[in-house]
Scaffold this active site. Structure first.
Site, PDB file in Angstrom:
ATOM      1  N   LYS A  35       0.839  -1.210   0.000  1.00 32.55           N
ATOM      2  CA  LYS A  35       0.000   0.000   0.000  1.00 32.55           C
ATOM      3  C   LYS A  35       0.873   1.260   0.000  1.00 32.55           C
ATOM      4  O   LYS A  35       0.567   2.229  -0.665  1.00 32.55           O
ATOM      5  CB  LYS A  35      -0.901   0.058   1.251  1.00 32.55           C
ATOM      6  CG  LYS A  35      -1.901  -1.059   1.365  1.00 32.55           C
ATOM      7  CD  LYS A  35      -2.800  -0.854   2.565  1.00 32.55           C
ATOM      8  CE  LYS A  35      -2.090  -0.899   3.914  1.00 32.55           C
ATOM      9  NZ  LYS A  35      -1.439  -2.165   4.243  1.00 32.55           N
ATOM     10  N   ARG A 109      -9.398   1.058   9.051  1.00 35.30           N
ATOM     11  CA  ARG A 109      -8.914  -0.309   9.237  1.00 35.30           C
ATOM     12  C   ARG A 109      -9.891  -1.149  10.045  1.00 35.30           C
ATOM     13  O   ARG A 109      -9.658  -2.340  10.244  1.00 35.30           O
ATOM     14  CB  ARG A 109      -7.598  -0.239   9.977  1.00 35.30           C
ATOM     15  CG  ARG A 109      -6.556  -1.180   9.444  1.00 35.30           C
ATOM     16  CD  ARG A 109      -5.222  -0.526   9.576  1.00 35.30           C
ATOM     17  NE  ARG A 109      -4.159  -1.472   9.684  1.00 35.30           N
ATOM     18  CZ  ARG A 109      -2.901  -1.162   9.387  1.00 35.30           C
ATOM     19  NH1 ARG A 109      -2.588   0.037   8.959  1.00 35.30           N
ATOM     20  NH2 ARG A 109      -1.964  -2.048   9.525  1.00 35.30           N
ATOM     21  N   ARG A 144      12.139  -7.496   5.233  1.00 43.07           N
ATOM     22  CA  ARG A 144      12.177  -6.045   4.974  1.00 43.07           C
ATOM     23  C   ARG A 144      13.173  -5.348   5.897  1.00 43.07           C
ATOM     24  O   ARG A 144      13.214  -5.619   7.092  1.00 43.07           O
ATOM     25  CB  ARG A 144      10.764  -5.504   5.210  1.00 43.07           C
ATOM     26  CG  ARG A 144      10.613  -4.036   4.935  1.00 43.07           C
ATOM     27  CD  ARG A 144       9.170  -3.644   4.757  1.00 43.07           C
ATOM     28  NE  ARG A 144       8.394  -3.643   5.991  1.00 43.07           N
ATOM     29  CZ  ARG A 144       7.147  -3.189   6.073  1.00 43.07           C
ATOM     30  NH1 ARG A 144       6.525  -2.754   4.985  1.00 43.07           N
ATOM     31  NH2 ARG A 144       6.497  -3.213   7.220  1.00 43.07           N
ATOM     32  N   ARG A 177      11.801  -3.347  11.370  1.00 42.47           N
ATOM     33  CA  ARG A 177      10.716  -2.865  12.232  1.00 42.47           C
ATOM     34  C   ARG A 177      10.424  -3.896  13.309  1.00 42.47           C
ATOM     35  O   ARG A 177      10.454  -5.093  13.034  1.00 42.47           O
ATOM     36  CB  ARG A 177       9.444  -2.646  11.386  1.00 42.47           C
ATOM     37  CG  ARG A 177       9.229  -1.222  10.963  1.00 42.47           C
ATOM     38  CD  ARG A 177       8.102  -1.081   9.981  1.00 42.47           C
ATOM     39  NE  ARG A 177       6.803  -1.561  10.450  1.00 42.47           N
ATOM     40  CZ  ARG A 177       5.639  -1.221   9.882  1.00 42.47           C
ATOM     41  NH1 ARG A 177       5.617  -0.386   8.858  1.00 42.47           N
ATOM     42  NH2 ARG A 177       4.499  -1.700  10.333  1.00 42.47           N
ATOM     43  N   ARG A 188      -0.615  -9.882  12.782  1.00 40.46           N
ATOM     44  CA  ARG A 188      -1.136  -8.735  12.022  1.00 40.46           C
ATOM     45  C   ARG A 188      -2.002  -9.218  10.863  1.00 40.46           C
ATOM     46  O   ARG A 188      -3.024  -8.607  10.539  1.00 40.46           O
ATOM     47  CB  ARG A 188       0.030  -7.888  11.489  1.00 40.46           C
ATOM     48  CG  ARG A 188       0.717  -7.068  12.577  1.00 40.46           C
ATOM     49  CD  ARG A 188       2.122  -6.660  12.178  1.00 40.46           C
ATOM     50  NE  ARG A 188       2.181  -5.718  11.093  1.00 40.46           N
ATOM     51  CZ  ARG A 188       3.287  -5.515  10.342  1.00 40.46           C
ATOM     52  NH1 ARG A 188       4.397  -6.199  10.571  1.00 40.46           N
ATOM     53  NH2 ARG A 188       3.271  -4.635   9.373  1.00 40.46           N
TER      54      ARG A 188
HETATM   55  P1  AMP Z   1       1.271  -0.246   9.086  1.00 37.15           P
HETATM   56  O1  AMP Z   1       2.530   0.538   8.907  1.00 37.15           O
HETATM   57  O2  AMP Z   1       0.155   0.203   8.187  1.00 37.15           O
HETATM   58  O3  AMP Z   1       1.510  -1.729   9.040  1.00 37.15           O
HETATM   59  O4  AMP Z   1       0.764   0.083  10.582  1.00 37.15           O
HETATM   60  C1  AMP Z   1       1.604  -0.154  11.691  1.00 37.15           C
HETATM   61  C2  AMP Z   1       0.785  -0.131  12.959  1.00 37.15           C
HETATM   62  O5  AMP Z   1       0.171   1.159  13.126  1.00 37.15           O
HETATM   63  C3  AMP Z   1      -0.379  -1.100  13.024  1.00 37.15           C
HETATM   64  O6  AMP Z   1       0.043  -2.408  13.399  1.00 37.15           O
HETATM   65  C4  AMP Z   1      -1.226  -0.453  14.109  1.00 37.15           C
HETATM   66  O7  AMP Z   1      -0.658  -0.639  15.385  1.00 37.15           O
HETATM   67  C5  AMP Z   1      -1.084   1.017  13.774  1.00 37.15           C
HETATM   68  N1  AMP Z   1      -2.149   1.479  12.844  1.00 37.15           N
HETATM   69  C6  AMP Z   1      -1.956   2.000  11.596  1.00 37.15           C
HETATM   70  N2  AMP Z   1      -3.131   2.342  11.044  1.00 37.15           N
HETATM   71  C7  AMP Z   1      -4.099   2.025  11.957  1.00 37.15           C
HETATM   72  C8  AMP Z   1      -5.515   2.141  11.972  1.00 37.15           C
HETATM   73  N3  AMP Z   1      -6.198   2.673  10.955  1.00 37.15           N
HETATM   74  N4  AMP Z   1      -6.181   1.701  13.071  1.00 37.15           N
HETATM   75  C9  AMP Z   1      -5.513   1.191  14.128  1.00 37.15           C
HETATM   76  N5  AMP Z   1      -4.177   1.054  14.182  1.00 37.15           N
HETATM   77  C10 AMP Z   1      -3.463   1.470  13.106  1.00 37.15           C
END
Ligand code: AMP
Length: 248
Positions: A35, A109, A144, A177, A188
């Site tokens: 994304k 989300r 990654r 990360r 996740r």
């Molecule tokens: P990502 O980089 O998109 O994988 O997001 C990393 C982390 O950010 C996720 O595992 C959540 O802890 C938090 N996060 C990002 N977007 C959301 C969202 N819309 N709702 C809740 N937590 C989020």
């Protein structure tokens, strides 16, 4: 004659209102479907700012009393509570740089977060739903590596740096990360199936609703290279009569 003039004026008014209304694009997909990369490119080709929800959360000031709880949830791969997301996104979207619209990466989300769009009656021009097999995603994420200051992303197998563990440009160390370990990745992915896939289903049905906020949805297989994903997205959007600058 009067009626004719009124109708012409009404038409002109609607066309100019449409031209001025902000453009919103939404990207939905499990972690690792790309994304962020897709959002970056769309942001450049469409001239719209990208809102990466995790970056919005990371950039909250350290003085924010909820910051520690948010960082903790993010590192353990848990979703941040909806109320906090709602607050953070409302503050972000109020910034003048989003007056012409935005591309959402990682929002909404959960089904609860959809209320944010409904409350604001936001019109989503199109939603891209990316999908890929879990095993492909685990491999992608576990390998990654990131150069944090620049955001440059590498992969130990498919896009290794020239020197292992070092950024090609600065020679600075690359990091993994905290939530990119296999156990957390699988968690996740499960959360995605459980909480975010219903958002994709909502988008698909919402596009058919007369008072819906979503205009178009395309489903794109993200198992291959980024170039494949991009061209598949373009073909599917073209079938929906959506023409993008980056799709020629
Ligand atoms: P990502 O980089 O998109 O994988 O997001 C990393 C982390 O950010 C996720 O595992 C959540 O802890 C938090 N996060 C990002 N977007 C959301 C969202 N819309 N709702 C809740 N937590 C989020």
């Amino acid at each position: 004659m009067q009626l004719m003039r009124f109708l012409v004026l009404l038409c002109l008014f609607s066309v100019s209102a449409m031209a001025d209304s902000p453009r919103y694009i939404m990207l939905i997909g499990a972690p690792g479907t790309g994304k962020g990369t897709l959002g970056d490119k769309l942001s450049k080709t469409e001239g719209l700012p990208l809102i990466t929800t995790s970056a919005v959360l990371k950039n909250l000031p350290d003085s924010d009393p909820l910051k520690a709880e948010i960082v903790d949830k993010m590192q353990s791969g848990e979703l941040v509570p909806d109320a906090l997301i709602y607050k953070a996104m409302a503050a972000e979207l109020a910034k003048p740089k989003y007056s012409k619209g935005a591309i959402f990466d990682g929002f909404p989300r959960t089904q609860k977060q959809i209320e944010f769009l409904n409350d604001r009656k936001m019109q989503i021009e199109f939603v891209v739903v990316l999908y890929a097999d879990d095993e492909i995603l685990v491999k992608r994420l576990a390998g990654r590596r990131i150069h944090e200051p620049s955001g440059r992303v590498y992969h130990v197998d498919s896009m290794p740096p020239k020197n292992p563990g070092e950024d090609d440009v600065t020679g600075e160390p690359l990091v993994q990360r905290k939530d990119d370990n296999e156990w957390t990745i699988r968690k996740r992915l499960l959360d995605y199936r459980d909480q975010t896939q219903p958002v994709a289903v909502w988008a698909i049905f919402n596009q058919a609703a007369t008072d819906g906020v979503v205009k178009r949805v395309v489903l794109v297989n993200a198992s291959g290279s980024f170039e494949d994903t991009w061209s598949m997205m373009c073909s599917k959007l073209a079938l929906e009569s959506v023409k993008l600058n980056g799709c020629r």
